[in-house]
Scaffold this active site. Sequence first.
Site, PDB file in Angstrom:
ATOM      1  N   GLU A  33       0.823  -1.222   0.000  1.00 57.32           N
ATOM      2  CA  GLU A  33       0.000   0.000   0.000  1.00 57.32           C
ATOM      3  C   GLU A  33       0.848   1.259   0.000  1.00 57.32           C
ATOM      4  O   GLU A  33       0.648   2.182  -0.798  1.00 57.32           O
ATOM      5  CB  GLU A  33      -0.921   0.010   1.225  1.00 57.32           C
ATOM      6  CG  GLU A  33      -1.717   1.305   1.320  1.00 57.32           C
ATOM      7  CD  GLU A  33      -2.622   1.389   2.527  1.00 57.32           C
ATOM      8  OE1 GLU A  33      -2.540   0.521   3.417  1.00 57.32           O
ATOM      9  OE2 GLU A  33      -3.434   2.339   2.571  1.00 57.32           O
ATOM     10  N   ASP A  86      -0.753  -4.861   3.184  1.00 56.56           N
ATOM     11  CA  ASP A  86      -1.254  -3.665   3.867  1.00 56.56           C
ATOM     12  C   ASP A  86      -0.631  -3.678   5.254  1.00 56.56           C
ATOM     13  O   ASP A  86      -1.027  -4.479   6.097  1.00 56.56           O
ATOM     14  CB  ASP A  86      -2.783  -3.700   3.940  1.00 56.56           C
ATOM     15  CG  ASP A  86      -3.354  -2.394   4.464  1.00 56.56           C
ATOM     16  OD1 ASP A  86      -4.550  -2.143   4.243  1.00 56.56           O
ATOM     17  OD2 ASP A  86      -2.596  -1.628   5.110  1.00 56.56           O
ATOM     18  N   ILE A 144      -0.623  -1.608   7.843  1.00 54.62           N
ATOM     19  CA  ILE A 144      -1.615  -1.326   8.893  1.00 54.62           C
ATOM     20  C   ILE A 144      -2.949  -1.112   8.189  1.00 54.62           C
ATOM     21  O   ILE A 144      -3.135  -0.104   7.501  1.00 54.62           O
ATOM     22  CB  ILE A 144      -1.271  -0.078   9.737  1.00 54.62           C
ATOM     23  CG1 ILE A 144       0.070  -0.208  10.457  1.00 54.62           C
ATOM     24  CG2 ILE A 144      -2.404   0.184  10.756  1.00 54.62           C
ATOM     25  CD1 ILE A 144       0.447   0.992  11.327  1.00 54.62           C
ATOM     26  N   ASP A 145      -3.843  -2.069   8.349  1.00 58.46           N
ATOM     27  CA  ASP A 145      -5.197  -1.872   7.826  1.00 58.46           C
ATOM     28  C   ASP A 145      -6.033  -1.362   9.000  1.00 58.46           C
ATOM     29  O   ASP A 145      -6.159  -2.033  10.021  1.00 58.46           O
ATOM     30  CB  ASP A 145      -5.762  -3.183   7.294  1.00 58.46           C
ATOM     31  CG  ASP A 145      -7.042  -2.931   6.533  1.00 58.46           C
ATOM     32  OD1 ASP A 145      -7.079  -1.972   5.733  1.00 58.46           O
ATOM     33  OD2 ASP A 145      -8.022  -3.660   6.728  1.00 58.46           O
ATOM     34  N   THR A 184      -5.734   2.410   9.621  1.00 55.41           N
ATOM     35  CA  THR A 184      -4.842   3.477  10.090  1.00 55.41           C
ATOM     36  C   THR A 184      -5.604   4.561  10.853  1.00 55.41           C
ATOM     37  O   THR A 184      -5.098   5.101  11.849  1.00 55.41           O
ATOM     38  CB  THR A 184      -4.070   4.112   8.911  1.00 55.41           C
ATOM     39  OG1 THR A 184      -3.254   3.097   8.310  1.00 55.41           O
ATOM     40  CG2 THR A 184      -3.190   5.251   9.355  1.00 55.41           C
ATOM     41  N   ASP A 197      -6.217  -4.316   0.872  1.00 55.42           N
ATOM     42  CA  ASP A 197      -7.161  -4.381   2.006  1.00 55.42           C
ATOM     43  C   ASP A 197      -7.827  -5.747   2.126  1.00 55.42           C
ATOM     44  O   ASP A 197      -8.162  -6.185   3.219  1.00 55.42           O
ATOM     45  CB  ASP A 197      -8.287  -3.341   1.821  1.00 55.42           C
ATOM     46  CG  ASP A 197      -7.816  -1.912   1.937  1.00 55.42           C
ATOM     47  OD1 ASP A 197      -8.186  -1.095   1.088  1.00 55.42           O
ATOM     48  OD2 ASP A 197      -7.064  -1.622   2.884  1.00 55.42           O
TER      49      ASP A 197
HETATM   50  O1  I4D Z   1      -5.900   2.840   4.774  1.00 55.72           O
HETATM   51  P1  I4D Z   1      -6.084   1.569   5.530  1.00 55.72           P
HETATM   52  O2  I4D Z   1      -5.002   0.574   5.236  1.00 55.72           O
HETATM   53  O3  I4D Z   1      -6.346   1.799   6.955  1.00 55.72           O
HETATM   54  O4  I4D Z   1      -7.379   0.860   4.885  1.00 55.72           O
HETATM   55  C1  I4D Z   1      -8.711   1.312   5.096  1.00 55.72           C
HETATM   56  C2  I4D Z   1      -9.089   2.330   4.029  1.00 55.72           C
HETATM   57  O5  I4D Z   1      -8.262   3.473   4.157  1.00 55.72           O
HETATM   58  C3  I4D Z   1     -10.539   2.756   4.218  1.00 55.72           C
HETATM   59  O6  I4D Z   1     -10.879   3.654   3.177  1.00 55.72           O
HETATM   60  C4  I4D Z   1     -11.456   1.561   4.124  1.00 55.72           C
HETATM   61  O7  I4D Z   1     -12.735   1.963   4.372  1.00 55.72           O
HETATM   62  C5  I4D Z   1     -11.078   0.508   5.127  1.00 55.72           C
HETATM   63  O8  I4D Z   1     -11.308   0.970   6.419  1.00 55.72           O
HETATM   64  C6  I4D Z   1      -9.628   0.113   4.962  1.00 55.72           C
HETATM   65  O9  I4D Z   1      -9.321  -0.815   5.953  1.00 55.72           O
HETATM   66 MG    MG Z   2      -6.115  -0.956   4.293  1.00 52.23          MG
HETATM   67 MG    MG Z   3      -3.057   0.455   5.354  1.00 47.92          MG
END
Ligand code: I4D
Ligand code: MG
Ligand code: MG
Length: 291
Positions: free
Chosen positions: A69, A89, A91-92, A94, A219
């Site tokens: 990412e 990813d 940190i999913d 963030t 994601d």
């Molecule tokens: O940017 P990170 O890696 O945190 O991923 C999230 C996305 O940013 C959100 O739009 C999306 O809605 C999800 O929440 C997704 O997990």
């Molecule tokens: Mg993510």
């Molecule tokens: Mg992320």
Amino acid sequence: MAEWTECMNFGITIARQASKVILEAFRAKKDVMLKSSPADLVTETDQRVEKMLISRIRERYPTHKFIGEESVAAGEKLELTDSPTWIIDPIDGTVNFVHRFPFVAISIAFAVNKQTEFGIVYSCVEDKMYRAQRGGGAFVNDVPLHTSGQEDITKSLVVTEIGAERDCLALCTMTTNIMNLLAIPIQGIRAVGTAAVDMVLVATGGADAYYHIGMHCWDIAASALIVTEAGGVVLDTDGSEFDMMSRKVIAASSMPVAKRIAQVVRAFPCTRDDEDPARVNNGGHCISSGL
Ligand SMILES: O=P(O)(O)O[C@H]1[C@H](O)[C@@H](O)[C@H](O)[C@H](O)[C@@H]1O
Ligand SMILES: [Mg+2]
Ligand SMILES: [Mg+2]
């Protein structure tokens, strides 16, 4: 399948190592940067963890490719070839990480010939290691996972995300989708704040479906395999075959629930992950009509 077990076990090991960095930073003060919108955040920890994961994998598997990412955000080309590819990813969730909302995950998928061979989602604060190998079942902390098998949409709990888009078309589309699903009626809507955890909740049976428009391949690539290996169904939001690059997904306990959601949910226009964002003058994000 067994061919990639060693890779998966290595992925699990480095996910646990990376989690230590995330949890240490979770409690600390953070410098927050913006990406595509005021709700699309990134921190130095996201970038550091991704670099750490990629360097450890590259050291062990020097010929493997990567889709990360934060590497893509820094300008690296997003291209899935037939080569063994790690889709990461770091940190999913963030936004959750920045707010100390206790759901953050590391998502690692591994694809060969454009087919996902294994997926790992490590929900760090919960200490839940979700994993699946193609044809080998899905597990959380080594306990087998099975979806709810629910086939009745009116008995379903549905998970979704509002995402990072803040333009009117996206917001109107997403809130209308929620309203139309609730009106069926379904029994509830939930949003955890991380697409990967949202989706693995379907694999646990704790949710009956998840859908989203606008997320990215990193994601959901890992959690999509975890859902199907737990007996679930993963489709595009229009009911067609799932394509991790399309930025549209439905994951469900059963085909009837998936198809019912596909009848109700509408997508807003989004450039595909593997489309050149430069060709689209909105920076490669979901297209706003400026309504
Ligand atoms: O940017 P990170 O890696 O945190 O991923 C999230 C996305 O940013 C959100 O739009 C999306 O809605 C999800 O929440 C997704 O997990
Ligand atoms: Mg993510
Ligand atoms: Mg992320």
